[in-house]
Write a protein that holds these residues in place. Structure first.
Motif, mmCIF file in Angstrom:
data_model
loop_
_atom_site.group_PDB
_atom_site.id
_atom_site.type_symbol
_atom_site.label_atom_id
_atom_site.label_comp_id
_atom_site.label_asym_id
_atom_site.label_seq_id
_atom_site.Cartn_x
_atom_site.Cartn_y
_atom_site.Cartn_z
ATOM 1 N N THR A 64 0.403 -3.139 10.615
ATOM 2 C CA THR A 64 1.272 -3.551 11.717
ATOM 3 C C THR A 64 0.814 -4.904 12.245
ATOM 4 O O THR A 64 -0.346 -5.296 12.087
ATOM 5 C CB THR A 64 1.235 -2.530 12.873
ATOM 6 N N ALA A 65 1.756 -5.601 12.873
ATOM 7 C CA ALA A 65 1.434 -6.903 13.452
ATOM 8 C C ALA A 65 0.729 -6.775 14.800
ATOM 9 O O ALA A 65 0.033 -7.687 15.234
ATOM 10 C CB ALA A 65 2.705 -7.736 13.602
ATOM 11 N N ALA A 124 0.295 -17.721 3.044
ATOM 12 C CA ALA A 124 0.149 -17.738 4.502
ATOM 13 C C ALA A 124 -0.616 -16.494 4.943
ATOM 14 O O ALA A 124 -0.441 -15.402 4.386
ATOM 15 C CB ALA A 124 1.509 -17.790 5.168
ATOM 16 N N ALA A 125 -1.480 -16.653 5.937
ATOM 17 C CA ALA A 125 -2.267 -15.531 6.462
ATOM 18 C C ALA A 125 -1.645 -15.045 7.762
ATOM 19 O O ALA A 125 -1.645 -15.766 8.760
ATOM 20 C CB ALA A 125 -3.715 -15.947 6.684
ATOM 21 N N LEU A 126 -1.120 -13.825 7.735
ATOM 22 C CA LEU A 126 -0.472 -13.252 8.916
ATOM 23 C C LEU A 126 -1.431 -12.277 9.598
ATOM 24 O O LEU A 126 -1.976 -11.379 8.942
ATOM 25 C CB LEU A 126 0.806 -12.506 8.512
ATOM 26 N N PRO A 127 -1.673 -12.444 10.901
ATOM 27 C CA PRO A 127 -2.526 -11.484 11.611
ATOM 28 C C PRO A 127 -1.956 -10.074 11.496
ATOM 29 O O PRO A 127 -0.744 -9.871 11.625
ATOM 30 C CB PRO A 127 -2.494 -11.981 13.061
ATOM 31 N N ALA A 128 -2.822 -9.105 11.245
ATOM 32 C CA ALA A 128 -2.348 -7.739 11.044
ATOM 33 C C ALA A 128 -3.450 -6.745 11.393
ATOM 34 O O ALA A 128 -4.616 -7.118 11.551
ATOM 35 C CB ALA A 128 -1.893 -7.532 9.598
ATOM 36 N N PHE A 129 -3.045 -5.489 11.510
ATOM 37 C CA PHE A 129 -3.988 -4.390 11.732
ATOM 38 C C PHE A 129 -3.734 -3.330 10.673
ATOM 39 O O PHE A 129 -2.587 -2.970 10.404
ATOM 40 C CB PHE A 129 -3.799 -3.779 13.115
ATOM 41 N N LYS A 130 -4.814 -2.824 10.087
ATOM 42 C CA LYS A 130 -4.713 -1.743 9.120
ATOM 43 C C LYS A 130 -4.847 -0.424 9.859
ATOM 44 O O LYS A 130 -5.853 -0.161 10.526
ATOM 45 C CB LYS A 130 -5.813 -1.864 8.070
ATOM 46 N N THR A 131 -3.829 0.430 9.763
ATOM 47 C CA THR A 131 -3.829 1.721 10.436
ATOM 48 C C THR A 131 -3.718 2.839 9.418
ATOM 49 O O THR A 131 -3.573 2.590 8.208
ATOM 50 C CB THR A 131 -2.666 1.825 11.443
ATOM 51 N N ASP A 132 -3.751 4.063 9.900
ATOM 52 C CA ASP A 132 -3.598 5.208 8.993
ATOM 53 C C ASP A 132 -2.206 5.248 8.375
ATOM 54 O O ASP A 132 -2.014 5.844 7.309
ATOM 55 C CB ASP A 132 -3.851 6.516 9.755
ATOM 56 N N ALA A 153 1.826 -4.085 2.804
ATOM 57 C CA ALA A 153 3.192 -4.435 3.209
ATOM 58 C C ALA A 153 3.244 -4.521 4.728
ATOM 59 O O ALA A 153 2.897 -3.566 5.429
ATOM 60 C CB ALA A 153 4.181 -3.395 2.692
ATOM 61 N N LEU A 154 3.715 -5.665 5.230
ATOM 62 C CA LEU A 154 3.720 -5.911 6.664
ATOM 63 C C LEU A 154 5.101 -6.318 7.134
ATOM 64 O O LEU A 154 5.697 -7.258 6.584
ATOM 65 C CB LEU A 154 2.709 -7.019 7.000
ATOM 66 N N ALA A 155 5.634 -5.612 8.125
ATOM 67 C CA ALA A 155 6.915 -6.005 8.709
ATOM 68 C C ALA A 155 6.698 -7.247 9.557
ATOM 69 O O ALA A 155 5.790 -7.308 10.391
ATOM 70 C CB ALA A 155 7.475 -4.865 9.553
ATOM 71 N N ASN A 156 7.573 -8.252 9.355
ATOM 72 C CA ASN A 156 7.437 -9.519 10.075
ATOM 73 C C ASN A 156 8.804 -9.964 10.564
ATOM 74 O O ASN A 156 9.837 -9.666 9.939
ATOM 75 C CB ASN A 156 6.825 -10.590 9.156
#
Length: 214
Positions: free
Chosen positions: A112-113, A100-108, A89-92
């Motif tokens: 996040t974007a 669509a491919a949204l750039p994101a980072f996987k964190t603990d 789940a990514l806030a946008n």
């Protein structure tokens, strides 16, 4: 002590300081520059010791309105390993079409974007590089400070050779050979520390290269 003996001690102390003063000042300058590179390296770590954010993208399955913006769910794919994680789940800030491919980072804490405040592999690589440079600068600076090392003037011939030799006669120079002698025989307690710092330098640079390719 006779006046002659006191005068000889004064001259010896003055000559000792004159021979090493430029080396000491150079060492202080190098150590200060190393402090600046250390500050830069620590800044890249963002307060983390290990990588806390992995770059990738979220392939959108659907987006729902949220406050603010939208929450898009889908599959996260790691840029480096290709590992896929369902249910990301990514806030946008805007709606996105399915697939669509949204750039994101996987964190603990989720996805996040942006990686603000998180440690990525790229930041870790830069941090290790700057810390490796710090290690090298402090190693060189410590050698100057411990020994007062001063390189001899490179000019060995020409019309000013007499001037250079006069300067050497008056103030002297601490050669590299003399410097190593001082470290080995007069600065014994510092030698193990210098060895550790020397070994740590390539370790940090290699770690920077490995982190950059991780």
């Amino acid at each position: 002590m006779t006046s002659t003996g006191a005068a000889d001690q004064y001259v010896a102390r003055r000559n000792y300081i004159f021979r090493r003063m430029f080396g000491w000042l150079t060492g202080i300058a190098i150590v200060v520059i190393g402090g600046a590179t250390a500050w830069a390296g620590v800044g890249y770590l963002d307060g983390h010791v290990t990588v806390s954010a992995r770059p990738g993208s979220v392939v959108v399955r659907s987006c729902e309105p949220a406050d603010p913006g939208y929450t898009c769910t889908g599959t996260f794919e790691d840029d480096k390993t290709g590992e896929k994680t369902q249910g990301a789940a990514l806030a946008n800030d805007r709606d996105a079409i399915p697939s669509a491919a949204l750039p994101a980072f996987k964190t603990d804490d989720g996805y996040t974007a942006t990686a603000d405040g998180e440690l990525t592999t790229a930041k870790l690589s830069r941090a290790l590089f700057w810390l490796g440079l710090t290690d090298l600068l402090w190693l060189v600076g410590a050698f100057f400070l411990l020994t007062g090392y001063q390189p001899r003037p490179p000019l060995h011939y020409g019309p000013f050779i007499g001037v250079w030799r006069e300067r050497e006669r008056r103030f002297g120079r601490v050669t590299l050979e003399e410097g190593w002698h001082v470290v080995r025989h007069e600065r014994g307690p510092a030698l193990p520390i210098l060895v550790v710092v020397t070994v740590l330098c390539p370790v940090l640079f290699v770690g920077s290269w490995l982190a950059g390719g991780a």
